[in-house]
Scaffold this active site. Structure first.
Site: not given
Ligand code: UD1
Length: 421
Positions: A22-23, A118, A123, A308, A400
């Site tokens: 994803k990233n 968030c 952030r 993560d 997501r």
């Protein structure tokens, strides 16, 4: 809103194919803005965040064609017809800020909404903005938007990052490919996703050296061309399913990855009593003995232990024989999974940025709620080891970043299903 129901207690056995990262994909897609020729990405993950990035690119004038059941994205940006990334999209996903560098480099102008805070902390994007200024952009903040302009193009420069931010490195790298002259990014982030971005940019004609080290050197070129690039495997998804094997005392082979891709994380898993072995098509994960051992972890930029995977590792350590400690050094406020894990029977104390996990706990199923992507998957993992049923609410967080999580886990024997409403 969908929920996920998990009934724990089954050791998971089988194979799980790891999707594209994803990233990596979220920074490769905006790279398409740098050229008027098509950029084709293969091995793209089918995730809500990728859809959001597609929508953002389309709003700027790109044509995004999903091919082969969304495993391939062909992105054409013959013309950037709109220079504004609107708040409606940016607020949904912070990675939207990654259109800033490429749009500014190609068009000399970009207007991007500031993402705001968030769930996992403030952030800010100050490092992204400083990097653009270093490359000669003039910035103005107005009504929550940053207006960046460089009417005569960007100029190569030294971009010295006070912190090795992943996103700021990506934005600076993309912007510098079209700047006049040489740029050097100092204290650059070294994540594999940055190397993947650099490889794609090189395939598009960029001149880049040193990606993967803390100093990246870029010789600007007047234009980039189209390319086809395969997205690397998702090391965070791989790490998550490694924990699924360990937490259920199962035996899983993750295909499409190598142990190297999850370096420091695999080392910690082994310290905790889990075997992580390279096999022919991937990595095999199972416990070394019956019991798990406590460990001390600090999250760090790559090649350190990834933030993560912190929440998922915490779920595992609730079962270790003794006290583990996790220090979260990347994000403030990234322990929102703690009260939920506690409701499932975990014994965890949080003091500032450190959590002490007293194991072993007897986990029991409960209705739980998550506030971010990695926190919600940590609750699914805990549910796989808990007695009884766990209902994870707010599954949109999971969607997501995890492709078909319930299908991948149930193929290995997990009792898990999606409850659609
Ligand atoms: C990326 C990943 C995210 C991961 C994170 C850290 C993507 C799409 N997301 O996020 O999954 O958790 O790396 O590995 O790739 N910071 C500032 N100012 C800035 C930028 C960052 O203070 O301008 C701070 C952040 O608040 C945070 C830390 O730096 O505390 C790390 O952020 P960064 O490395 O930039 O992460 P992201 O690129 O946002």
């Amino acid at each position: 809103m969908d929920r996920i129901a998990v009934r724990g207690g089954t050791p998971l056995k089988g194979e799980i194919a790891i999707s594209g990262a994803k990233n990596a994909c979220l920074t490769l897609m905006p790279a398409a803005l740098l050229t008027d020729e098509p950029l084709t990405l293969t091995n793209t993950p089918r995730l809500a965040d990728i859809k959001t990035m597609s929508e953002l690119l389309e709003s700027l004038g790109c044509e995004v064609a999903p091919l082969q059941d969304r495993r391939v994205l062909a992105i054409g940006t013959e013309r950037i017809s709109n220079h504004t990334a609107h708040y409606d999209i940016v607020r949904k996903m912070r990675a939207s800020i990654l259109v800033l560098g490429p749009m500014l480099a190609r068009e000399g102008e970009a207007i991007v909404s500031l993402p705001g805070g968030c769930a996992i902390g403030a952030r800010p994007v100050d490092l992204h903005l400083k990097a653009m200024e270093a490359l000669g952009a003039v910035l103005e903040l107005e009504d929550g938007y940053v207006h960046a302009s460089a009417p005569n193009g960007l100029t190569g420069a030294v971009v010295d990052l006070p912190f090795a931010s992943v996103g700021a490195t990506e934005n600076a790298l993309m912007a510098a490919t079209l700047a006049k002259g040489e740029s050097v990014i100092r204290n650059a982030a070294r994540e594999p996703e940055i190397v993947d971005l650099a490889n794609c940019l090189i395939a598009m004609g960029a001149k880049i050296e040193g990606a993967g080290s803390s100093e990246i050197r870029i010789q600007g070129v007047p234009r980039l061309h189209g390319a086809t690039h395969r997205v690397i495997a998702d090391r965070i998804e791989a790490g998550t399913y490694m924990i699924a094997a360990a937490i259920t005392n199962g035996d899983i082979v993750l295909t499409g990855v190598t142990r190297d891709l999850v370096g420091a994380f695999a080392d910690k898993l082994e310290e905790a009593g889990v075997l992580v072995e390279d096999v022919e098509h991937g990595v095999r994960v199972r416990r070394a003995g019956e019991h798990l051992k406590p460990v001390h972890i600090e999250t760090e930029p790559f090649p350190g232990f990834p933030t993560d995977l912190q929440a998922q590792m915490m779920a595992l350590l609730t079962l270790a024989e003794g006290d583990s400690e996790i220090e979260e050094k990347i994000f403030e406020n990234r322990f929102m999974h703690v009260p939920e894990l506690s409701r499932m029977g975990a014994h965890i104390e949080v003091h500032g940025g450190a959590a002490m996990i007293h194991g072993p706990a007897h986990l029991t199923g409960a209705p739980v709620m998550a506030t971010d992507l990695r926190a919600s998957v940590s609750l699914v993992l805990a549910g796989l080891a808990a007695e009884g049923e766990t209902i994870v609410n707010r599954v949109y967080h999971l969607d997501r970043g995890y492709e078909r999580v319930e299908e991948k886990l149930s193929a290995c024997g997990a009792n898990i299903r999606r409850l659609s409403e």
